[in-house]
Design a protein around this motif. Structure first.
Motif, PDB file in Angstrom:
ATOM      1  N   VAL A 135      -4.237 -13.037  -7.720  1.00 39.46           N
ATOM      2  CA  VAL A 135      -3.908 -13.206  -6.301  1.00 39.46           C
ATOM      3  C   VAL A 135      -2.485 -12.739  -6.032  1.00 39.46           C
ATOM      4  O   VAL A 135      -2.219 -12.033  -5.052  1.00 39.46           O
ATOM      5  CB  VAL A 135      -4.116 -14.683  -5.870  1.00 39.46           C
ATOM      6  CG1 VAL A 135      -3.527 -14.948  -4.496  1.00 39.46           C
ATOM      7  CG2 VAL A 135      -5.590 -15.028  -5.890  1.00 39.46           C
ATOM      8  N   LEU A 136      -1.549 -13.098  -6.892  1.00 37.90           N
ATOM      9  CA  LEU A 136      -0.155 -12.689  -6.715  1.00 37.90           C
ATOM     10  C   LEU A 136      -0.015 -11.170  -6.761  1.00 37.90           C
ATOM     11  O   LEU A 136       0.669 -10.576  -5.917  1.00 37.90           O
ATOM     12  CB  LEU A 136       0.725 -13.342  -7.787  1.00 37.90           C
ATOM     13  CG  LEU A 136       2.207 -13.008  -7.735  1.00 37.90           C
ATOM     14  CD1 LEU A 136       2.822 -13.572  -6.455  1.00 37.90           C
ATOM     15  CD2 LEU A 136       2.921 -13.563  -8.945  1.00 37.90           C
ATOM     16  N   LEU A 137      -0.658 -10.524  -7.717  1.00 38.04           N
ATOM     17  CA  LEU A 137      -0.602  -9.062  -7.800  1.00 38.04           C
ATOM     18  C   LEU A 137      -1.254  -8.405  -6.583  1.00 38.04           C
ATOM     19  O   LEU A 137      -0.753  -7.395  -6.065  1.00 38.04           O
ATOM     20  CB  LEU A 137      -1.269  -8.575  -9.083  1.00 38.04           C
ATOM     21  CG  LEU A 137      -0.518  -8.890 -10.390  1.00 38.04           C
ATOM     22  CD1 LEU A 137      -1.364  -8.475 -11.580  1.00 38.04           C
ATOM     23  CD2 LEU A 137       0.827  -8.216 -10.413  1.00 38.04           C
ATOM     24  N   GLY A 138      -2.354  -8.966  -6.115  1.00 41.57           N
ATOM     25  CA  GLY A 138      -3.003  -8.438  -4.911  1.00 41.57           C
ATOM     26  C   GLY A 138      -2.113  -8.591  -3.690  1.00 41.57           C
ATOM     27  O   GLY A 138      -2.017  -7.681  -2.855  1.00 41.57           O
ATOM     28  N   ILE A 181       1.202  -8.715  -3.674  1.00 35.65           N
ATOM     29  CA  ILE A 181       2.331  -7.790  -3.813  1.00 35.65           C
ATOM     30  C   ILE A 181       1.890  -6.378  -3.464  1.00 35.65           C
ATOM     31  O   ILE A 181       2.583  -5.657  -2.739  1.00 35.65           O
ATOM     32  CB  ILE A 181       2.912  -7.854  -5.243  1.00 35.65           C
ATOM     33  CG1 ILE A 181       3.616  -9.185  -5.468  1.00 35.65           C
ATOM     34  CG2 ILE A 181       3.876  -6.700  -5.498  1.00 35.65           C
ATOM     35  CD1 ILE A 181       4.048  -9.435  -6.908  1.00 35.65           C
ATOM     36  N   ASN A 182       0.725  -5.947  -3.926  1.00 32.44           N
ATOM     37  CA  ASN A 182       0.220  -4.599  -3.618  1.00 32.44           C
ATOM     38  C   ASN A 182      -0.140  -4.463  -2.138  1.00 32.44           C
ATOM     39  O   ASN A 182      -0.013  -3.394  -1.564  1.00 32.44           O
ATOM     40  CB  ASN A 182      -1.007  -4.274  -4.480  1.00 32.44           C
ATOM     41  CG  ASN A 182      -0.625  -3.960  -5.906  1.00 32.44           C
ATOM     42  OD1 ASN A 182       0.508  -3.571  -6.171  1.00 32.44           O
ATOM     43  ND2 ASN A 182      -1.552  -4.150  -6.810  1.00 32.44           N
ATOM     44  N   PHE A 183      -0.605  -5.523  -1.500  1.00 27.96           N
ATOM     45  CA  PHE A 183      -0.954  -5.483  -0.088  1.00 27.96           C
ATOM     46  C   PHE A 183       0.272  -5.309   0.784  1.00 27.96           C
ATOM     47  O   PHE A 183       0.274  -4.593   1.780  1.00 27.96           O
ATOM     48  CB  PHE A 183      -1.697  -6.790   0.286  1.00 27.96           C
ATOM     49  CG  PHE A 183      -2.105  -6.857   1.722  1.00 27.96           C
ATOM     50  CD1 PHE A 183      -3.153  -6.073   2.186  1.00 27.96           C
ATOM     51  CD2 PHE A 183      -1.452  -7.691   2.615  1.00 27.96           C
ATOM     52  CE1 PHE A 183      -3.527  -6.136   3.507  1.00 27.96           C
ATOM     53  CE2 PHE A 183      -1.820  -7.749   3.935  1.00 27.96           C
ATOM     54  CZ  PHE A 183      -2.880  -6.977   4.384  1.00 27.96           C
ATOM     55  N   ARG A 184       1.389  -5.939   0.393  1.00 25.12           N
ATOM     56  CA  ARG A 184       2.616  -5.878   1.176  1.00 25.12           C
ATOM     57  C   ARG A 184       3.435  -4.632   0.884  1.00 25.12           C
ATOM     58  O   ARG A 184       4.320  -4.284   1.663  1.00 25.12           O
ATOM     59  CB  ARG A 184       3.476  -7.110   0.870  1.00 25.12           C
ATOM     60  CG  ARG A 184       2.819  -8.370   1.390  1.00 25.12           C
ATOM     61  CD  ARG A 184       3.777  -9.434   1.610  1.00 25.12           C
ATOM     62  NE  ARG A 184       5.027  -8.875   2.147  1.00 25.12           N
ATOM     63  CZ  ARG A 184       5.965  -9.576   2.709  1.00 25.12           C
ATOM     64  NH1 ARG A 184       5.826 -10.860   2.792  1.00 25.12           N
ATOM     65  NH2 ARG A 184       7.057  -9.019   3.173  1.00 25.12           N
ATOM     66  N   ALA A 185       3.203  -3.992  -0.231  1.00 26.32           N
ATOM     67  CA  ALA A 185       4.013  -2.808  -0.610  1.00 26.32           C
ATOM     68  C   ALA A 185       3.692  -1.654   0.322  1.00 26.32           C
ATOM     69  O   ALA A 185       2.530  -1.326   0.548  1.00 26.32           O
ATOM     70  CB  ALA A 185       3.741  -2.412  -2.040  1.00 26.32           C
ATOM     71  N   PRO A 186       4.739  -0.997   0.866  1.00 26.45           N
ATOM     72  CA  PRO A 186       4.477   0.156   1.755  1.00 26.45           C
ATOM     73  C   PRO A 186       4.053   1.371   0.919  1.00 26.45           C
ATOM     74  O   PRO A 186       4.518   1.573  -0.183  1.00 26.45           O
ATOM     75  CB  PRO A 186       5.828   0.406   2.413  1.00 26.45           C
ATOM     76  CG  PRO A 186       6.832  -0.182   1.486  1.00 26.45           C
ATOM     77  CD  PRO A 186       6.141  -1.322   0.786  1.00 26.45           C
ATOM     78  N   TYR A 187       3.177   2.179   1.475  1.00 25.53           N
ATOM     79  CA  TYR A 187       2.690   3.349   0.759  1.00 25.53           C
ATOM     80  C   TYR A 187       3.506   4.533   1.043  1.00 25.53           C
ATOM     81  O   TYR A 187       3.922   5.095   1.824  1.00 25.53           O
ATOM     82  CB  TYR A 187       1.217   3.595   1.082  1.00 25.53           C
ATOM     83  CG  TYR A 187       0.318   2.527   0.490  1.00 25.53           C
ATOM     84  CD1 TYR A 187      -0.025   2.561  -0.843  1.00 25.53           C
ATOM     85  CD2 TYR A 187      -0.147   1.496   1.266  1.00 25.53           C
ATOM     86  CE1 TYR A 187      -0.822   1.579  -1.392  1.00 25.53           C
ATOM     87  CE2 TYR A 187      -0.959   0.524   0.737  1.00 25.53           C
ATOM     88  CZ  TYR A 187      -1.287   0.584  -0.600  1.00 25.53           C
ATOM     89  OH  TYR A 187      -2.098  -0.385  -1.128  1.00 25.53           O
TER      90      TYR A 187
END
Length: 88
Positions: A77-80, A82-88
């Motif tokens: 959940v934590l990794l998901g 972090i990846n969801f909030r990271a800008p592409y």
């Protein structure tokens, strides 16, 4: 007979003589344990521990399994997140 062959022969003779000795002196550790156990003999120990004793000693298996699975789920959940909030 060359000198090194004579030394080997003497060493072999000494080893055979020692191996055939009637009385062999115990090792230093064996003497130490014998002296210690003479005054304070050890308690008898079972070859295998009692299964009931082992189960009461620690956590049950389902608690350990729950802790591990919960930790893995939290990391996923934590990794998901972090990846969801990271800008592409």
């Amino acid at each position: 007979m060359p000198e090194h062959e004579q030394d080997d022969h003497e060493r072999e003779f000494d080893l055979r003589w020692a191996d055939n000795a009637e009385h062999k002196e115990p090792s230093a550790r064996a003497r130490m344990l014998a002296a210690r156990w003479k005054e304070n003999p050890p308690e008898p120990q079972p070859f295998r521990a009692d299964p009931d004793h082992l189960a009461s000693r620690g956590r049950s298996s389902w608690v350990s399994t729950t802790v591990i699975l919960g930790s893995v789920a939290a990391v996923i959940v934590l990794l998901g997140y972090i990846n969801f909030r990271a800008p592409y």
